[in-house]
Design an enzyme around this catalytic site. Structure first.
Site, PDB file in Angstrom:
ATOM      1  N   ASP A   1      43.934  34.973  47.898  1.00 20.95           N
ATOM      2  CA  ASP A   1      44.081  36.288  48.525  1.00 20.95           C
ATOM      3  C   ASP A   1      42.966  36.572  49.514  1.00 20.95           C
ATOM      4  O   ASP A   1      42.994  37.599  50.196  1.00 20.95           O
ATOM      5  CB  ASP A   1      44.108  37.376  47.446  1.00 20.95           C
ATOM      6  CG  ASP A   1      45.294  37.219  46.506  1.00 20.95           C
ATOM      7  OD1 ASP A   1      46.366  36.819  46.995  1.00 20.95           O
ATOM      8  OD2 ASP A   1      45.149  37.476  45.298  1.00 20.95           O
TER       9      ASP A   1
ATOM     10  N   ASP B   1      54.208  34.409  45.643  1.00 24.26           N
ATOM     11  CA  ASP B   1      53.603  35.357  44.708  1.00 24.26           C
ATOM     12  C   ASP B   1      54.659  36.170  43.983  1.00 24.26           C
ATOM     13  O   ASP B   1      54.612  36.339  42.756  1.00 24.26           O
ATOM     14  CB  ASP B   1      52.653  36.289  45.468  1.00 24.26           C
ATOM     15  CG  ASP B   1      51.197  35.909  45.255  1.00 24.26           C
ATOM     16  OD1 ASP B   1      50.950  34.807  44.742  1.00 24.26           O
ATOM     17  OD2 ASP B   1      50.312  36.713  45.614  1.00 24.26           O
TER      18      ASP B   1
END
Length: 575
Positions: free
Chosen positions: A445, A382
């Site tokens: 997520d 990320d």
């Protein structure tokens, strides 16, 4: 400009976050937001009279050249004057050199020359900003004042903002200026249109994500919960229809990150070509996941649906599964053809939640070692693709894929805004934001931290037979705190946040902290806690796979040296 407000708002949200990081050298690039085919003003313009008798307030559209207006918190007032030519003429269109206007905001009228030249003349006169009055038949008309290609060099050097006013607001300002008595002066304050600091949609998205993780954890631990219940009842319970699960090994964890990175780069270059294929794929996956999850509750609510029916090409199918499939297919078709409508987001969220729960019911971590490795690698993934990729590729690959914008092959002529974003998201429309748009959360997520939370629940069930008072509750709390921190950070920093930056430490740190306090770090790390708990508490013979390696005696070897009569008595007692 002809897209729906929902689509415009979504692109505004994503692009605005990106622009907070990388300022365009060509000027302000706030996206154009439309509602019912009318462009919405993104700049707040307030006009004050020195005698305090009246005040005007407008919403204008900032030009595509020059800087963006500052935020309300740092905005200052400037004297407002009507543009006058340097030679003393009465022209107000600012199409030739203007009289000095040191640090003043100039009010000029549209017409005769292009907007860039008007702004350049105003800047040369010392103006701090330009308000461009519009005259037209549509009293609310606003449009983007863009930079012609032949003047790109000049546009890049403009240092003052230019704002377009609608014909209705232009007439109101002209009337106020004309009606003012001699000696009365005007000041103006030009700032970015205020937006709510925290939209309620963020709280709704938070609740959906947290509830999804909790629900998915219970679904993924169905076997362990049945085992714990059977142990307390003095027996065991099994489900003949149970779907086999896949344990994620270390090789899977490392390979996933490389595969995801490769897929991200490919999507960045070809997202506009494959987006509709991805939409269709999402519909098929959503229907499959919804059917797998819904047929059980349907069968429990309506026992008559347990009967089987013959379906061509499929054979015998339970009615509950068939009903769930029909419902899912209807929702998929409805969403696909109405996905840009404001009311379509609950269908997308139903499919996204179903996908998360279904994935978590099929995949699991065998131990905390693999879970920590995958989450840490995903965190680096990320950070790299959000913050570091622009330094290597001159474009933000993650944002380009997330918004559906992709790679700009022709830097001098940007492509039109994409019609769709990748659908693998949880989506909640903003409720109080004038620009509309949506609050988004990627399914990764939810799924990646959810794998750790579900592992914690299985450990609790294996060792203690209950989910209360163990790792699971603590990690659920940690996930909720981490997601809240990501949302708050995105608001305070005005930029998109990699949610895993907060979710990974907020799940792994509580897991290992509690394990350290209980003296179970080695067991949780290697996964032996689950096996030992099952063997000790549930009497599962398959869980006691370590008896030989641990040097434990088998029942036969324990009886080998006993007298025959004692041997027989022990066997009769089942010992």
């Amino acid at each position: 400009e002809n897209s729906t407000a929902m689509a415009h708002g979504a692109r505004f949200h994503a692009c605005f976050l990106l622009l907070c990081i990388f300022r365009s050298s060509q000027g302000c690039s706030w996206p154009t937001v439309a509602s019912e085919n009318e462009i919405l003003g993104d700049t707040s313009v307030e006009i004050f009279r020195s005698d305090g008798k009246s005040q005007l307030s407008f919403f204008g559209k900032v030009a595509g050249f020059g800087p963006c207006p500052v935020d309300e918190a740092v905005g200052v007032s400037h004297e407002l004057v009507v543009a006058k030519s340097k030679d003393g003429g009465s022209e107000t269109d600012a199409c030739k050199e203007l009289a000095p206007a040191k640090s003043s905001a100039l009010f000029v009228m549209r017409g005769t020359c292009n907007f860039v030249n008007k702004t350049l003349y105003a800047e040369k006169a010392g103006a701090s900003a330009v308000l461009v009055g519009n005259e037209g038949t549509d009293q609310q008309e606003l449009f983007l004042m863009s930079c012609p290609q032949e003047l790109a060099g000049s546009c890049a050097n403009i240092t003052i903002p230019a704002v377009m006013l609608s014909p209705n607001d232009t007439a109101a300002l002209q009337h106020s200026l004309a009606a003012a008595p001699p000696g009365v002066t005007f000041t103006t304050r030009i700032v970015a249109r205020p937006r709510p600091l925290l939209d309620p949609s963020s709280a709704v998205l938070w609740a959906i994500a947290v509830c999804t993780v909790i629900a998915a954890s219970f679904v993924s631990s169905a076997k362990e919960r049945r085992g714990a219940k059977g142990s307390r009842a003095g027996g065991s319970q099994t489900d003949p229809n149970e779907i086999p699960v896949q344990e994620i090994g270390m090789l899977h964890a490392v390979g996933f990150i490389f595969a995801a990175s490769g897929a991200l780069v490919l999507l960045f270059f070809f997202i506009r070509s494959v987006i509709f294929f991805m939409l269709i794929l999402y519909c098929f996956a959503g229907v499959s996941a919804f059917t797998a999850l819904a047929f059980g509750p349907l069968q429990s609510a309506l026992p008559s649906l347990a009967a089987q029916v013959n379906v061509p090409c499929m054979g015998k199918v339970e009615r509950s599964g068939l009903v769930a499939f029909v419902i899912g297919t209807t929702m998929a078709v409805t969403w696909y053809f109405n996905r840009h409508e404001v009311w379509a987001w609950p269908i997308q969220d139903v499919f996204s939640v179903s996908l998360c729960i279904h994935i978590l019911s099929l995949l699991r971590f065998p131990d905390a070692k693999v879970s920590a490795t995958l989450l840490c690698l995903a965190l680096f993934y990320d950070i790299f693709w959000v913050f570091l990729s622009p330094l290597l590729f001159s474009e933000n690959i993650m944002i380009g894929v997330a918004t559906g914008d992709g790679h700009h092959y022709n830097s001098t002529s940007p492509p039109p805004p994409p019609s769709d974003m990748i659908p693998m998201l949880l989506v909640v429309p903003k409720m109080r934001d004038w620009a509309g748009g949506v609050t988004l959360l990627g399914l990764g997520d939810v799924v990646l931290p959810g794998l750790v939370v579900s592992y914690a629940l299985r450990v609790d069930l294996a060792r203690r037979g209950t989910w209360m008072g163990g790792y699971f509750v603590l990690l659920c709390f940690g996930y909720g705190v981490g997601l809240a921190m990501a949302i708050i950070a995105s608001v305070l920093m005005r930029m998109g946040q990699p949610a895993l930056l907060y979710l990974v430490p907020c799940t792994l740190i509580p897991l290992f902290s509690l394990a350290w306090v209980r003296g179970e770090v080695e067991e949780v790390w290697s996964g032996s806690a689950k096996a030992q708990g099952l063997a000790a508490d549930l009497g599962d013979p398959e869980a006691d796979f370590g008896n030989v390696e641990a040097g434990l005696e088998s029942p036969e070897s324990a009886l080998a040296g006993q007298p025959e009569e004692q041997h027989q008595r022990l066997l009769d007692k089942g010992e």
